[in-house]
Enzyme design. Sequence first.
Site, PDB file in Angstrom:
ATOM      1  N   CYS A   1       0.878 -10.960 -45.809  1.00  0.00           N
ATOM      2  CA  CYS A   1      -0.347 -10.374 -45.277  1.00  0.00           C
ATOM      3  C   CYS A   1      -1.566 -11.025 -45.932  1.00  0.00           C
ATOM      4  CB  CYS A   1      -0.350  -8.869 -45.508  1.00  0.00           C
ATOM      5  SG  CYS A   1      -0.425  -8.431 -47.247  1.00  0.00           S
TER       6      CYS A   1
ATOM      7  N   CYS B   1      11.218  -8.858 -46.866  1.00  0.00           N
ATOM      8  CA  CYS B   1      10.217  -7.928 -47.385  1.00  0.00           C
ATOM      9  C   CYS B   1       8.832  -8.247 -46.838  1.00  0.00           C
ATOM     10  CB  CYS B   1      10.198  -7.971 -48.902  1.00  0.00           C
ATOM     11  SG  CYS B   1      11.798  -7.617 -49.623  1.00  0.00           S
TER      12      CYS B   1
ATOM     13  N   ASP C   1       6.986 -10.863 -47.542  1.00  0.00           N
ATOM     14  CA  ASP C   1       6.159 -11.651 -48.461  1.00  0.00           C
ATOM     15  C   ASP C   1       6.997 -12.730 -49.125  1.00  0.00           C
ATOM     16  OD1 ASP C   1       3.580 -10.135 -48.685  1.00  0.00           O
ATOM     17  OD2 ASP C   1       4.912  -8.549 -49.403  1.00  0.00           O
TER      18      ASP C   1
ATOM     19  N   CYS D   1       1.360  -7.136 -53.818  1.00  0.00           N
ATOM     20  CA  CYS D   1       0.954  -8.525 -53.582  1.00  0.00           C
ATOM     21  C   CYS D   1       0.523  -9.179 -54.887  1.00  0.00           C
ATOM     22  CB  CYS D   1      -0.216  -8.596 -52.593  1.00  0.00           C
ATOM     23  SG  CYS D   1       0.183  -7.953 -50.963  1.00  0.00           S
TER      24      CYS D   1
END
Lengths: 406, 135
Positions: free
Chosen positions: B64, B37, B39, B107
Site C-alpha cells: 500500500c 500478506c 506487503d 508497514c
Amino acid sequence: MNLHLPIYLDNNATTPMDPRVLDAMLPYFVEKFGNAASRNHSFGWVAEEAVDYAREQVAQLINADPKEIIFTSGATESDNLAIKGVYEMYASKGNHIITCTTEHKAVLDSCKHIEKLGGQVTYLPVKADGLIDLSELEKSITDKTILIAIMYGNNEIGVIQPIKEISAIAKKHGVLFFTDATQAVGKIPVDVIEDGIDLMSFSGHKIYGPKGVGVLYVRRKNPRVKVTSQMDGGGHERGMRSGTLNVPAIVGLGKACELCRLEMAEEAIRLSAMRDRLENSLMELEETYINGDKNHRLPHTANISFKYVEGEGLMMGFNKNIALSSGSACTSASLEPSYVLKALGLGDDLAHSSLRFGLGRFTTDEQIDFTIKAVKDTVNKLREMSPLWEMFKEGVDINSIAWEHH
Amino acid sequence: MAYSDKVIDHYTNPKNVGTLDKSKTNVGTGLVGAPECGDVMRLQIEVDELSGVIKDAKFKTFGCGSAIASSSLATEWLKGKSVDEALQIDNMDIVEELNLPPVKIHCSVLAEDAIKAAINDYRTKNGLSELVSTH
C-alpha cells in the site's frame, strides 16, 4: 462534455439518488407528514395512500403482489428478518439452513447467530467461477433443512447464481428459498414467480433511491410463507415488522423501482457495453485477471486482479479522481483480503491485487476513458516499483521463495 | 482513510526506487514480507568498504501507499549513515515522520525489518556474524 472529477465507480456500495426520486419524496417531509398508521384522519390517509402506491411500484418491478412487500430499514434488516424469522417460525419443522461462503455479511452473520442458538448451517463453497455447485446443494439438504439462502448477484464480483435451478431444488424438497437480491433488483429482470423465490431482500440505496429503506418480499401463496417478527410493536407490515413507516423513503423507493422497471433494459445494455470496454482495455495489461464467471454476471460490475501490484497502493494512484474499491484489506486490522475472492480459490496475492469497478446510471464514456488511462498508468508505475514484478520478469518463481509470514 | 501529505509525497515521488547488483560483496539485500500478506519490501544497501558508510540505498515495494512511503523514507535515511548508525533506525521513527495511523504501523515494522535484513546480508557476505534478528 466536461469531465467532472472525482468519478464515482463504487455503485455496488451505494448509488447516488436519482433527482426524480428526490422530487417524489420531497412533499412527504413537511407538507404530507402523516403517520401511515393513523387511520382516523386525512393526514394518515394521505400517507397511507402514498405507501400503498409505493408498495405497488415495488411489487411491479419484481412481479409480486403488493401484499407481499414488507418495508424495512434496508437489506441488512431484511436479511436478518428472513433468516432469523424463518428459523423461529419453522422451528417445529427443522433447524438446518444452507447458504454459501460468498454471501453478504448480513446473511453470514445472521447464520452464525442461528448457530449460536443451536441451529445447523451448511456453508456451500463456490467454484472458481463464483457459482455454487447445484448437486452439492441438493446433497446438503436433510430432513431438518428449512431454508436455502443463496444470493442473486454477488456484490464483489457480480456473479449471478442459477436462481431458477436453486429454487427448483428447494421446491422439490419442500424447503423455502430466500435470496439476497440487493445487487440484482433494478439491474436485471427479477421475477419472483418465474424465479420461484419465497423470500427476497433488497434496498433502496443500491437502485438510486434513498438509504435507510429496504424490502423483504415474503411469498403469500404456494406456499404461504411467514416469518417471526424481529421487531415487535404496533404490528405494522402484517405483523412481520413493527415500526412507524418511513413514508418519504418508501415513496422514494417506490419511485426508484418504477424508474428501474422502465429504464433497466436499456440501462443494462449501456452499462455492460461500458463495462466490457473498460475490462477489455485493462486486460491489455499483462498478468491481469477477471474474477468471477464472465457469462453469468451483473451488467455493471467488473472485478479485476492486477498481479504483482497491491490493490490499496494501486487505488492511491488515482483515488483523488476515481472512487472505487479493492479486495485488498490492507486497512483492516486483520489484514485479510476479500473473503469472496478467497472463496473463489484465488491466492491471497491475487486477492490483494484486485479492484472492483461498479458502474451506474450516471457513469459516462468519458469517465470510463479517464479511468482506463489512470488505472493503466498506475499499474505500470507500481509494477516498476514492485519487487515481485521484477522477479516475475526475471523468471523467478515467487512461490519458491520462503516468505516470512507475520 | 486519508493519507498524510508525507506519505502522498513519497508515493507520488518515491526516492531511490531500483536495484543494486546483489552479487557485489559490498551490497546487502533484505527481502521481507510476503505476497499473501499484501506487503513485500526489498531494500538494498551499498557500503563503502573503506569508510563503512552506506553510499547508496535502493528499494522496490509491493504494498500500500504507506509501505511504499516507509521504504522510500528508509532508503533516504540510510544513505550517508554507517552500518552501525543504520541499525539504530527504529520503526517508530518512521511512524512519527510519516504520521502513520495505527493500522499502518506494520508497514514501518516491515521497513525496519528490511533494513536489518539488508545489514545482516551484508555482514554475512563479509564474514561477520548476523547481528540482529528481525521481528
